[in-house]
Write a protein that holds these residues in place. Structure first.
Motif, PDB file in Angstrom:
ATOM      1  N   VAL A   1     -38.424 -26.639  37.455  1.00  0.00           N
ATOM      2  CA  VAL A   1     -37.062 -26.417  37.951  1.00  0.00           C
ATOM      3  C   VAL A   1     -36.049 -26.740  36.862  1.00  0.00           C
ATOM      4  CG1 VAL A   1     -35.336 -27.260  39.575  1.00  0.00           C
ATOM      5  CG2 VAL A   1     -37.641 -26.787  40.359  1.00  0.00           C
ATOM      6  N   ALA A   2     -36.266 -27.859  36.181  1.00  0.00           N
ATOM      7  CA  ALA A   2     -35.323 -28.266  35.144  1.00  0.00           C
ATOM      8  C   ALA A   2     -35.232 -27.207  34.051  1.00  0.00           C
ATOM      9  CB  ALA A   2     -35.753 -29.599  34.556  1.00  0.00           C
ATOM     10  N   LEU A   3     -36.389 -26.719  33.632  1.00  0.00           N
ATOM     11  CA  LEU A   3     -36.386 -25.701  32.582  1.00  0.00           C
ATOM     12  C   LEU A   3     -35.695 -24.430  33.052  1.00  0.00           C
ATOM     13  CD1 LEU A   3     -39.817 -25.973  30.789  1.00  0.00           C
ATOM     14  CD2 LEU A   3     -37.524 -26.333  29.859  1.00  0.00           C
ATOM     15  N   ALA A   4     -35.937 -24.073  34.316  1.00  0.00           N
ATOM     16  CA  ALA A   4     -35.331 -22.842  34.828  1.00  0.00           C
ATOM     17  C   ALA A   4     -33.808 -22.941  34.791  1.00  0.00           C
ATOM     18  CB  ALA A   4     -35.821 -22.577  36.247  1.00  0.00           C
ATOM     19  N   VAL A   5     -33.282 -24.073  35.263  1.00  0.00           N
ATOM     20  CA  VAL A   5     -31.818 -24.220  35.258  1.00  0.00           C
ATOM     21  C   VAL A   5     -31.309 -24.210  33.821  1.00  0.00           C
ATOM     22  CG1 VAL A   5     -29.875 -25.665  35.911  1.00  0.00           C
ATOM     23  CG2 VAL A   5     -31.825 -25.466  37.433  1.00  0.00           C
ATOM     24  N   GLY A   6     -31.995 -24.939  32.955  1.00  0.00           N
ATOM     25  CA  GLY A   6     -31.561 -24.986  31.565  1.00  0.00           C
ATOM     26  C   GLY A   6     -31.541 -23.598  30.942  1.00  0.00           C
ATOM     27  N   LEU A   7     -32.574 -22.849  31.247  1.00  0.00           N
ATOM     28  CA  LEU A   7     -32.654 -21.497  30.710  1.00  0.00           C
ATOM     29  C   LEU A   7     -31.490 -20.646  31.210  1.00  0.00           C
ATOM     30  CD1 LEU A   7     -34.723 -20.090  28.904  1.00  0.00           C
ATOM     31  CD2 LEU A   7     -35.668 -19.046  30.973  1.00  0.00           C
ATOM     32  N   CYS A   8     -31.199 -20.778  32.492  1.00  0.00           N
ATOM     33  CA  CYS A   8     -30.086 -20.012  33.056  1.00  0.00           C
ATOM     34  C   CYS A   8     -28.789 -20.363  32.343  1.00  0.00           C
ATOM     35  CB  CYS A   8     -29.944 -20.288  34.546  1.00  0.00           C
ATOM     36  SG  CYS A   8     -31.283 -19.640  35.528  1.00  0.00           S
ATOM     37  N   VAL A   9     -28.589 -21.658  32.090  1.00  0.00           N
ATOM     38  CA  VAL A   9     -27.350 -22.073  31.422  1.00  0.00           C
ATOM     39  C   VAL A   9     -27.275 -21.440  30.039  1.00  0.00           C
ATOM     40  CG1 VAL A   9     -26.129 -24.043  30.444  1.00  0.00           C
ATOM     41  CG2 VAL A   9     -27.112 -24.189  32.733  1.00  0.00           C
ATOM     42  N   THR A  10     -28.405 -21.495  29.330  1.00  0.00           N
ATOM     43  CA  THR A  10     -28.416 -20.889  27.998  1.00  0.00           C
ATOM     44  C   THR A  10     -28.069 -19.408  28.068  1.00  0.00           C
ATOM     45  OG1 THR A  10     -30.086 -22.462  27.311  1.00  0.00           O
ATOM     46  CG2 THR A  10     -29.841 -20.487  25.976  1.00  0.00           C
ATOM     47  N   VAL A  11     -28.711 -18.715  28.987  1.00  0.00           N
ATOM     48  CA  VAL A  11     -28.441 -17.278  29.117  1.00  0.00           C
ATOM     49  C   VAL A  11     -26.964 -17.049  29.418  1.00  0.00           C
ATOM     50  CG1 VAL A  11     -28.869 -15.256  30.546  1.00  0.00           C
ATOM     51  CG2 VAL A  11     -30.770 -16.672  29.808  1.00  0.00           C
ATOM     52  N   MET A  12     -26.403 -17.877  30.276  1.00  0.00           N
ATOM     53  CA  MET A  12     -25.001 -17.682  30.632  1.00  0.00           C
ATOM     54  C   MET A  12     -24.107 -17.859  29.409  1.00  0.00           C
ATOM     55  SD  MET A  12     -24.750 -19.451  34.374  1.00  0.00           S
ATOM     56  CE  MET A  12     -23.130 -18.886  34.830  1.00  0.00           C
ATOM     57  N   VAL A  13     -24.357 -18.923  28.659  1.00  0.00           N
ATOM     58  CA  VAL A  13     -23.512 -19.154  27.492  1.00  0.00           C
ATOM     59  C   VAL A  13     -23.660 -17.998  26.508  1.00  0.00           C
ATOM     60  CG1 VAL A  13     -23.030 -20.689  25.580  1.00  0.00           C
ATOM     61  CG2 VAL A  13     -23.660 -21.637  27.790  1.00  0.00           C
ATOM     62  N   LEU A  14     -24.892 -17.578  26.306  1.00  0.00           N
ATOM     63  CA  LEU A  14     -25.108 -16.469  25.376  1.00  0.00           C
ATOM     64  C   LEU A  14     -24.398 -15.211  25.849  1.00  0.00           C
ATOM     65  CD1 LEU A  14     -28.863 -16.903  24.440  1.00  0.00           C
ATOM     66  CD2 LEU A  14     -26.847 -17.354  23.049  1.00  0.00           C
ATOM     67  N   SER A  15     -24.477 -14.981  27.134  1.00  0.00           N
ATOM     68  CA  SER A  15     -23.844 -13.773  27.663  1.00  0.00           C
ATOM     69  C   SER A  15     -22.327 -13.858  27.525  1.00  0.00           C
ATOM     70  CB  SER A  15     -24.257 -13.612  29.123  1.00  0.00           C
ATOM     71  OG  SER A  15     -23.469 -12.659  29.735  1.00  0.00           O
ATOM     72  N   VAL A  16     -21.793 -15.061  27.772  1.00  0.00           N
ATOM     73  CA  VAL A  16     -20.343 -15.229  27.646  1.00  0.00           C
ATOM     74  C   VAL A  16     -19.903 -14.942  26.218  1.00  0.00           C
ATOM     75  CG1 VAL A  16     -18.529 -16.965  27.601  1.00  0.00           C
ATOM     76  CG2 VAL A  16     -20.018 -16.799  29.579  1.00  0.00           C
ATOM     77  N   THR A  17     -20.704 -15.424  25.256  1.00  0.00           N
ATOM     78  CA  THR A  17     -20.282 -15.283  23.867  1.00  0.00           C
ATOM     79  C   THR A  17     -20.644 -13.924  23.272  1.00  0.00           C
ATOM     80  OG1 THR A  17     -22.312 -16.420  23.259  1.00  0.00           O
ATOM     81  CG2 THR A  17     -20.320 -17.733  23.339  1.00  0.00           C
ATOM     82  N   ALA A  18     -21.265 -13.069  24.069  1.00  0.00           N
ATOM     83  CA  ALA A  18     -21.688 -11.782  23.529  1.00  0.00           C
ATOM     84  C   ALA A  18     -20.512 -10.837  23.326  1.00  0.00           C
ATOM     85  CB  ALA A  18     -22.717 -11.143  24.458  1.00  0.00           C
ATOM     86  N   SER A  19     -19.449 -11.030  24.106  1.00  0.00           N
ATOM     87  CA  SER A  19     -18.296 -10.143  23.913  1.00  0.00           C
ATOM     88  C   SER A  19     -17.122 -10.994  23.420  1.00  0.00           C
ATOM     89  CB  SER A  19     -17.957  -9.436  25.220  1.00  0.00           C
ATOM     90  OG  SER A  19     -18.024 -10.334  26.288  1.00  0.00           O
ATOM     91  N   PRO A  20     -16.166 -10.380  22.737  1.00  0.00           N
ATOM     92  CA  PRO A  20     -15.093 -11.168  22.119  1.00  0.00           C
ATOM     93  C   PRO A  20     -14.187 -11.824  23.159  1.00  0.00           C
ATOM     94  CG  PRO A  20     -14.663  -8.824  21.926  1.00  0.00           C
ATOM     95  CD  PRO A  20     -16.042  -8.955  22.467  1.00  0.00           C
ATOM     96  N   LEU A  21     -13.567 -12.914  22.746  1.00  0.00           N
ATOM     97  CA  LEU A  21     -12.728 -13.690  23.654  1.00  0.00           C
ATOM     98  C   LEU A  21     -11.290 -13.186  23.606  1.00  0.00           C
ATOM     99  CD1 LEU A  21     -12.279 -16.249  25.433  1.00  0.00           C
ATOM    100  CD2 LEU A  21     -11.822 -17.474  23.326  1.00  0.00           C
ATOM    101  N   ASP A  22     -10.692 -13.111  24.749  1.00  0.00           N
ATOM    102  CA  ASP A  22      -9.274 -12.785  24.832  1.00  0.00           C
ATOM    103  C   ASP A  22      -8.476 -14.054  24.511  1.00  0.00           C
ATOM    104  OD1 ASP A  22      -6.721 -12.253  25.522  1.00  0.00           O
ATOM    105  OD2 ASP A  22      -7.164 -11.425  27.506  1.00  0.00           O
ATOM    106  N   ARG A  23      -7.846 -14.065  23.350  1.00  0.00           N
ATOM    107  CA  ARG A  23      -7.203 -15.302  22.905  1.00  0.00           C
ATOM    108  C   ARG A  23      -5.710 -15.331  23.172  1.00  0.00           C
ATOM    109  NH1 ARG A  23      -9.681 -18.687  18.359  1.00  0.00           N
ATOM    110  NH2 ARG A  23      -7.518 -19.153  17.971  1.00  0.00           N
ATOM    111  N   THR A  24      -5.245 -14.521  24.107  1.00  0.00           N
ATOM    112  CA  THR A  24      -3.803 -14.444  24.355  1.00  0.00           C
ATOM    113  C   THR A  24      -3.183 -15.808  24.606  1.00  0.00           C
ATOM    114  OG1 THR A  24      -4.488 -12.527  25.604  1.00  0.00           O
ATOM    115  CG2 THR A  24      -2.138 -13.040  25.597  1.00  0.00           C
ATOM    116  N   ILE A  25      -3.843 -16.581  25.455  1.00  0.00           N
ATOM    117  CA  ILE A  25      -3.241 -17.845  25.870  1.00  0.00           C
ATOM    118  C   ILE A  25      -3.228 -18.816  24.695  1.00  0.00           C
ATOM    119  CG2 ILE A  25      -3.555 -19.810  27.396  1.00  0.00           C
ATOM    120  CD1 ILE A  25      -4.520 -17.882  29.500  1.00  0.00           C
TER     121      ILE A  25
END
Lengths: 747, 133, 500, 98, 120
Positions: free
Chosen positions: A667-691
């Motif tokens: 279970v721990a590994l599964a959650v950790g893996l999900c977090v990693t995937v999420m971060v990677l997915s978030v950083t896959a496209s450029p950030l809107d830096r308007t703010i």
């Protein structure tokens, strides 16, 4: 019964309630001419306009008959109750509940809006719950009150669903509108509506197989039984069937269901009534029989059948209320209700005896009582119905049995030589005699003057409420017809049954004993529910925190993992070349590994400290000096606090089995893996830096600060910081309270 | 703990910590630092003092109940947030008074509030922990 | 404009400061009550403004959205703030009778007021990270309140409550941070557009699920509710009353807000999950209650089951269903708080909360019995009490959609609710006290009697009024649901015409 | 190789070496075996981080990172003192740590 | 750079969960610290990692030549770290009190508030 200071006041409440009920009766009587003339009284107020719901009332023929019965019998019941239990310490409360019940019942029969009707329907459930459980020190009373409540309220919920569907199907909840419309028999929702409405009506009117609660409801004080189980509560179901007959009735499913349920209830109940040793129980079962009979008649669509239904309803209300009161008077006068212990009361209780004879004559269907007309009409109406032979057979059987029961109730206790009873038999006070006598006499008067007294009301009910073109006449002598023959047959059978009641008993008792007892089934049902609940609690709410946490993390892993598979977010991994970063990440991870399994508290603290340092270095690397400093400070203070605390805490021991460890690790590994995937997915496209850009441009110009992070903290997003300082402060408050408040006992 | 160096040094160090924390607090708007970090450093000074001289001595040195310090910090932050009402601006809007090189502002008051709250909170925590033996 | 939005949040914190500084005298108690009364006044002003002008927004620090932190009040928020103030005042008054000087000295009133401040902040903020901060404020206040009584079993309850809730907040934090990384904004109105415009909708759903787990845990839905029944029966009654009324509702509010405003991209997936979650929540909650024999434990499990109805309203996503959810939310806060307060009085009179060890209240405390009937039957959904309308709307909404199973479960759960409520009634009220005690309200000191009964009566009156005259409340909820389902006004109020 | 480039390379090399130092310190920390070993290892690692801050300040030419170094230098020994106190008391109680 | 930090963040989360599930309250605290660190790293990475320039303006408020690190996530992180510290501190105090109450830290054996069912 103990005398109570408020006795006088209590009686006063009783008289007042009786008077009020009488006034209501008069008011209904005053409305009668207009209503009978075809002009129903209407009144409505908006209630929940956005939901298209009105608080709407209407008095037409059907409502009028019910209203007169309820208020008239109610008035006598209050008088009776005052004599029966006026010195009870909580008689005031009793009157209040009973009066509330009467008002609910009146509201129910006058409601013109389905939701208004439902309101009063549920109010009768609540008030009857309080009344059935009035003798609340007795566990039996509590149980039976609950049973009545759950069955009727359960039906009520089905009814609510049915009403909602009806509202949808008919385009509104206004009965006037619904009844004026085409009828819902052809509507696609008809099936569900019918099932749900019938569930509501059958539970309330105690039709087979929901009948168990009614005899048990006899735990209530006798005035309650006399009221609830003669003219009111249980009649609500039949009232509903009659009320909705024009819009739901007449289809094969309606006919079959009502006929079957009614016939089974009527016959079964009258057989059971024969076998009761307790007078009140016997009456309860004959009530069931009457309800079954009316239900069966409402299955028909011919004016004869419907006239019979309405007439028999009046008949039953009159004699049954009277008889319940008689039984109460016997109980009151002798201290027992057991048939076996009661003989020859006629001399000691003459008035009661007269009332009993009259009421029973009506119940047995003897001329010239109204009961005779009712029975004749039943046969006449039954003949018009689909499946007439079966209907008639059931009717004859039930009537014959009830004839015999009437004998048991009216003849046996009063005739013959007196026997010893718990108290020496004596006549009841006048308050308790007025009711039975008046109602029983009504049965006689109504029989003799049936057509002039009731004809118009029943006629308008049939034409106005049930939308028939005419009503059958009410005549004591309707000619030498099939109905008459059946009546004679009924009497013959009834006499035979009365005479051979012991033989009959030996015949049916083995069968009855073998019938599954629904009442026991009820207890088993509740036990099963409790078992299910207990089982569920054992499984879910185990009291073991690791189980809870495992569930939470597993759900997290499942939710995230499934969504990753469902949505397939984009990831683009890309490894950095900086050796220093690799080293940092390496020792950070290693620090976590040390903390993972060590038994040494200090090693764990040091491992965590390493992670903190590593994360701080990454912060430095990412150009975040403020964050890095804070991280290091917090890390230091955490270590300090841990070091202080560790002195008071025991060493670490790993207690998990290998299997547990594997599961937890997965279970721990599964959650950790999900977090990693999420971060990677978030950083896959450029950030809107308007703010951020806005902050960079305005931090000095508008907020006079060069350290953008600090400006964000104390100015742009000061509100966050405000909340944050409160969190830290309150955390210390909480910790202070937890540590300093001397443990109090209590578990 | 009976380390001579520590007990002798603690007084000076605590003073140094406090001084440094104020420095970090005041310059926070322009360089790394600010109320949080300042508060943490300031509290760390008294934590050290409590190690050297015991909690009772540290409590005496602080003079006030640390919880009260924290609450006053919160009060200061609230005042800073609500002060903009006087200028009929939105809540938590900074009011600036710039005298030559010296910038005084409600934002600074707010940061001081943060400082005090963090300072009070950490001392409350550490002292309470220390006292549970 | 922004002051009327900020004051409901600030007043409790000002009160908290005053109450703490005055903690050693009776003035601290009075400050708490006074502050709550002031909050109520401001909340009334706020709702009047909202009724007058529709959605209103204000910028903290004067920074234009989405750069600063925005406070927003639409119908739902304003109503939640008002009801929080009502509950706050009721429980603050009730606390006077229960909370002794020791708890007061440990900062009870400060924690209590901060809890209210955090809850109000969560209802009013228009910024996701700020929402996280208010969640933390209310969470840490609740930690303190949970343990402040110093009872042993409260420590046990707190261990479970604290650990599980910490996990939830970390998830929330991660979700908020990742959402910022994916969209570049934290302003919720701005997020609506940004999420819809995101090229990676799969990622949006993923973050939505993370927040769903976090909020679901706060809201105590199946299968994340364990912390609630493990802890709600352990603290002071005043504390559990305010917890029962407000804490889980913040989670429901967050779900309602986020899953109508921000994450509406994959409704077929997210809301289908919510639907099943809601059904299981209703069932497991009510069954859990059926297994209990402790007054407060029964009520605790019922919180869970009722949360299911609210989530159901959200899951169905029709105007009527969401309206039902909103109405349910408001009604349930009043009713549930009241039931816990009544449980408190019952415990005080009979000496226990174990239903098998108490009884006799009906005979000797008829006023309390009557006052129990009202919220209990309202909870069970009897007309003409507030709960009936809540249930009616939800059931009708599911029937309108042809969701037979859903409607059936909703009705069945109503029946089982009656079962539990009548169990409490039969055991605590009808049954004679096993030790023959004659519990009566007259046993309470005069002042305590007033302090305890006036809030209960007030809340009961509200239940009856909402039930008997529902039209204004239903219309209000309808308006609230419209705003939720079509957040154009919300977005416009926050962002103006400037961006997106 | 220009002086700037040389500077950059040396700083990078230095960073890697400090990283290695931290790693080696970490091994001591993980293996123990005595409490004192671990405490000293932690202190050494903290000191190494101060060096990292310094190097990083040189590399990015941002003095902000020096501030971290100063603050950390001031505070870091607090945790060592706390752990040392812990070790001392544990010894007095004859409580073994594992 | 984000990739590596993302992996580290996931790893820290995984280890923290393993520790939290161990059933020992002190290990839960270790887990909590690691979890905060892991999530903080995730937030940092989500706000993008820009090696180098900290978000500080020049003396007159001028922007530096190369892009600065993203200031907003840093502010969020600062808030998150401090809040996390507060929560940790409370949890630590609670742990001590739990030990004083129960004499052990095995969460599964803390059964006062939810005692094992006796009527079965």
């Amino acid at each position: 019964m103990t005398q109570h200071a408020t006795t006088g006041a209590g009686r006063l409440y009783g008289y007042a309630a009786s008077g009020l009920a009488a006034l209501i009766f008069v008011a209904f009587a005053a409305m009668a001419p207009g209503v009978v003339g075809g002009q129903p009284v209407l009144a409505d107020w908006p209630w929940a306009p956005s939901l298209n719901i009105l608080l709407a009332f209407m008095v037409d023929g059907l409502s009028l008959i019910f209203g007169l019965l309820i208020s008239g019998i109610g008035s006598l019941i209050f008088l009776y109750a005052t004599g029966y239990m006026g010195d009870h310490p909580r008689f005031g409360r009793f009157v209040l509940f009973l009066f509330a019940f009467m008002i609910s019942m009146l509201g129910l029969v006058m409601a013109r809006d389905l939701i208004t009707l439902f309101l009063f329907w549920e109010l009768t459930s609540i008030t009857s719950y309080l009344l059935i459980g009035f003798d609340h020190d007795n566990p039996r009373a509590r149980r039976n009150a609950l049973q009545a409540m759950l069955i009727t309220a359960g039906g009520g919920l089905a009814l609510l669903a049915g009403f909602i569907l009806m509202g949808t199907a008919a385009g509104g909840y206004d009965l006037a509108h619904i009844l004026a419309g085409q009828g819902l028999q052809e509507h696609p929702l008809y099936g569900p509506i019918l099932v749900l409405v019938l569930l509501g009506a059958f539970t309330k009117s105690a039709q087979f197989p929901f009948h168990a609660w009614l005899p048990n409801a006899m735990a209530a004080p006798t005035p309650v039984s006399a009221f609830l189980h003669s003219a009111t509560m249980v009649k609500a179901g039949v009232y509903l069937l009659a009320r909705l007959h024009p819009t739901l009735g007449g289809t094969p499913s309606w006919t079959v269901t009502l006929t079957a349920a009614g016939a089974v209830t009527a016959v079964l109940a009258s057989v059971l009534a024969m076998r009761q040793g307790d007078l009140k129980q016997a009456l309860a079962y004959t009530t069931l029989m009457a309800l079954g009979m009316i239900t069966m008649l409402l299955a028909g669509s011919h004016p004869y059948a419907l006239t019979a239904a309405v007439t028999f309803l009046i008949v039953h209300s009159l004699y049954k209320a009277s008889l319940f009161m008689v039984v109460g008077a016997i109980d009151h006068g002798t201290g027992t209700r057991e048939v076996a212990q009661l003989r020859g009361l006629g001399r000691a209780m003459p008035v009661t005896a007269v009332a009993a004879f009259l009421a029973c004559a009506s119940m047995a269907g003897l001329p010239p009582m109204i009961g005779w007309i009712g029975k004749e009409l039943i046969y006449a109406g039954g003949a018009t119905m689909t499946g007439a032979p079966l209907v008639l057979a059931a009717a004859v059987a039930a009537n014959a049995l009830v004839f015999a029961v009437a004998g048991v109730v009216a003849l046996r206790p009063f005739l013959g030589a007196p026997v010893r009873t718990p108290y020496p038999a004596h006549e009841a006070p006048w308050q308790m005699l007025a009711g039975p006598i008046i109602l029983a006499a009504c049965g006689l008067v109504a029989g003799v003057l049936a057509q002039p007294l009731l004809g118009a009301a029943i006629g308008s009910t049939l034409t106005g409420s049930l939308l028939q073109d005419r009503a059958a006449g009410l005549h004591l002598w309707a000619g030498f017809n099939a109905a008459f023959v059946l009546s004679i047959l009924t009497f013959t059978l009834g006499v035979m049954l009365y005479v051979m009641r012991d033989r009959f008993a030996t015949l049916v008792d083995p069968v009855l004993r073998r019938l599954p007892s629904l009442d026991n089934g009820w207890d088993q049902l509740l036990d099963a529910l409790r078992d299910l609940a207990a089982w569920q609690t054992r499984v879910l709410q185990t009291g073991r925190l690791t189980g809870y946490m495992l569930a939470v993390f597993a759900v997290t892993a499942l939710a995230l993992g499934a969504t990753i598979l469902h949505g397939r977010p984009v990831i683009m991994p890309e490894l950095p070349r900086s050796a220093f970063l690799w080293l940092t990440v390496g020792f950070t991870a290693a620090g976590a590994v040390v903390a993972l399994n060590t038994h040494s508290r200090i090693a764990a603290i040091a491992g965590i400290g390493t992670v903190g340092i590593g994360v701080a270095v990454i912060f430095i690397f990412a150009g975040a000096p403020d964050v890095a400093t804070t991280q290091l400070m917090v890390e230091t203070l955490s270590a300090v606090m841990f070091a202080i605390a560790a002195l008071r805490l025991p060493g670490l021991v790993e207690r998990r089995s290998r299997q547990r460890q594997l599961a937890h690790g997965a279970v721990a590994l599964a959650v950790g893996l999900c977090v990693t995937v999420m971060v990677l997915s978030v950083t896959a496209s450029p950030l809107d830096r308007t703010i951020t850009q806005y902050f960079e441009e305005n931090s000095y110009v508008l907020a006079h600060g060069l350290n953008i992070v600090n400006v964000v903290l104390v100015d742009f997003r000061a509100f966050d910081t405000f909340g944050e300082l409160i969190v830290v402060l309150l955390a210390s408050f909480g910790a202070y309270a937890v540590l300093k408040r001397k443990g109090r006992a209590g578990a | 703990m009976n380390s001579l160096i520590l007990s002798v040094g603690a007084r000076f160090l605590t003073a140094l910590f406090l001084l440094f924390s104020l420095f970090v607090l005041l310059r926070g708007h322009n360089s790394p630092g600010g109320g949080f970090i300042g508060g943490l450093i300031g509290a760390a000074g008294f934590v050290l003092y409590s190690f050297a001289a015991g909690v009772d001595a540290a409590r005496r040195a602080v003079r006030v109940d640390p919880r009260a310090i924290g609450v006053w910090g919160m009060a200061l932050a609230i005042i800073a947030g609500l002060a903009s009402a006087l200028a009929s601006l939105d809540p938590f809007t900074g009011l600036w008074l710039i005298l030559a090189d010296l910038a005084l502002s409600t934002v600074l008051v707010f940061d001081i509030g943060v400082y005090l709250a963090v300072f009070g909170a950490i001392l409350t925590l550490v002292f309470a922990l220390e006292e549970t033996l | 404009m922004s002051w009327v939005l900020a004051l409901p949040i600030m007043i409790p914190f000002v009160t908290a400061v005053l109450a703490f500084l005055l903690r050693r005298s009776r003035m601290g108690d009075l400050a708490s009550v006074g502050g709550s009364a002031a909050s109520l006044v401001v909340a009334v002003v706020l709702i009047a403004e909202v009724l007058d002008q529709g959605v209103i927004a204000g910028q903290i620090g004067g920074w234009q959205a989405p750069f600063g932190i925005t406070l927003v009040a639409d119908h739902l928020s304003a109503a939640m703030v008002l009801i929080t103030a009502i509950i706050g005042l009721s429980v603050a008054v009730w606390s006077l009778a229960e909370i002794g000087p020791t708890s007061a000295r440990f900062g009870y009133h400060a924690l209590f007021q901060s809890l209210l401040g955090g809850v109000t902040g969560a209802f009013l903020t228009g910024d996701l990270f700020n929402l996280y901060v208010w969640f933390e404020v209310l969470l840490i206040s609740s930690f303190g309140l949970l343990v402040i009584g110093g009872r042993k079993y409260a420590i046990d309850g707190a261990v479970k409550y604290v650990t599980l809730n910490l996990i939830a907040t970390v998830l929330f934090l991660a979700g908020a941070g990742l959402l910022y990384g994916a969209t570049g904004t934290l302003n919720m109105a701005d997020l609506r557009g940004a999420v819809a415009a995101s090229p990676d909708q799969g990622l949006m759903t993923l973050i939505a699920m993370m927040l769903m787990v976090a909020f679901g845990m706060k809201a105590a839905v199946f299968p994340l509710f364990f912390w609630l029944p493990a802890s709600y029966h352990t603290p002071h009654y005043a504390v559990s009353a305010v917890f029962a009324g407000l804490l889980t509702k913040v989670g429901v509010y967050a779900l309602l807000r986020v899953f109508t405003l921000i994450f509406v991209g994959d409704v077929g997936y997210t809301h289908e999950i919510l639907l099943w979650v809601s059904l299981l929540t209703m069932l497991t909650g009510v069954l859990g209650a059926a297994a209990q024999s402790d007054f407060r434990k029964i009520l605790s499990f019922h919180i869970i089951s009722q949360i299911g109805y609210m989530v159901l309203g959200l899951a169905l996503m029709t105007p009527l269903a969401v309206m039902g959810a909103v109405f349910y939310l408001l009604h349930h806060i009043i009713v549930k708080t009241n039931l816990f307060l009544i449980a408190g009085v019952s415990q005080r009179l009979t000496g226990s909360s174990d239903l098998y060890a108490i009884g006799g209240l009906y005979r000797t405390a008829p006023l309390l019995a009557a006052l129990f009937i009202i919220p209990a039957f309202s909870l069970a959904g009897f007309p003409p009490l507030s709960g009936f309308w809540a249930k009616f709307v939800i059931v009708r909404a599911s029937l309108d959609l042809g969701e037979w199973l859903v409607a059936g479960v909703a009705l069945l759960v109503g029946l089982l609710t009656i079962f539990s409520m009548t169990k409490i009634w039969a055991e605590a009220f009808w049954k004679a006290h096993p030790e023959g005690r004659q519990p009566a309200l007259a046993d309470l000191p005069r002042s305590a009697r007033w302090q305890m009964m006036v809030p209960i009566i007030a809340l009961a009156v509200m239940t009856v009024v909402i039930g008997a005259f529902p039209s204004a409340f239903l219309e209000f909820a309808t308006k609230g649901a419209e705003q939720l389902l079509d957040p154009a006004a919300y977005v416009a109020a926050v962002l103006g015409e400037a961006r997106r | 190789m220009t002086p700037t480039a040389f500077m950059q390379t040396s700083v990078t090399l230095a960073l890697i070496m400090v990283g290695l130092a931290i790693f080696i310190g970490f091994i001591r920390l993980a293996r123990g075996p005595s409490l004192a070993d671990r405490v000293v290892a932690l202190d050494m690692m903290t000191t190494a981080v101060i060096v990292v801050c310094g190097l990083y300040a040189v590399r990015t030419d941002a003095e902000a990172f020096l501030d971290i170094a100063v603050a950390l230098a001031l505070v870091s020994f607090l945790s060592v003192v706390a752990l040392a106190r812990y070790a001392e008391r544990l010894g007095r109680r004859n409580d073994r740590d594992d | 750079m984000e990739t590596l930090v993302a992996c580290l963040s996931g790893f820290l989360v995984a280890t923290s969960i393993w520790l939290m599930l161990s059933g020992n309250l002190m290990r839960f605290l270790f887990g909590l610290l690691l979890l905060s660190n892991g999530v903080n790293l995730a937030i940092l990475a989500a706000g993008r990692l820009t090696p180098g320039a900290p978000p500080l303006l020049g003396v007159k408020g001028e922007l530096p030549a190369d892009t600065m690190a993203n200031a907003l996530p840093q502010a969020l992180l600062l808030t998150a770290i401090v809040i996390g510290f507060g929560l940790f501190a409370f949890a630590l105090a609670l742990t001590i009190q739990a030990y004083r109450t129960f004499g052990h830290l095995e969460v599964d054996r803390m059964r006062i508030a939810e005692p094992a069912e006796e009527r079965e």
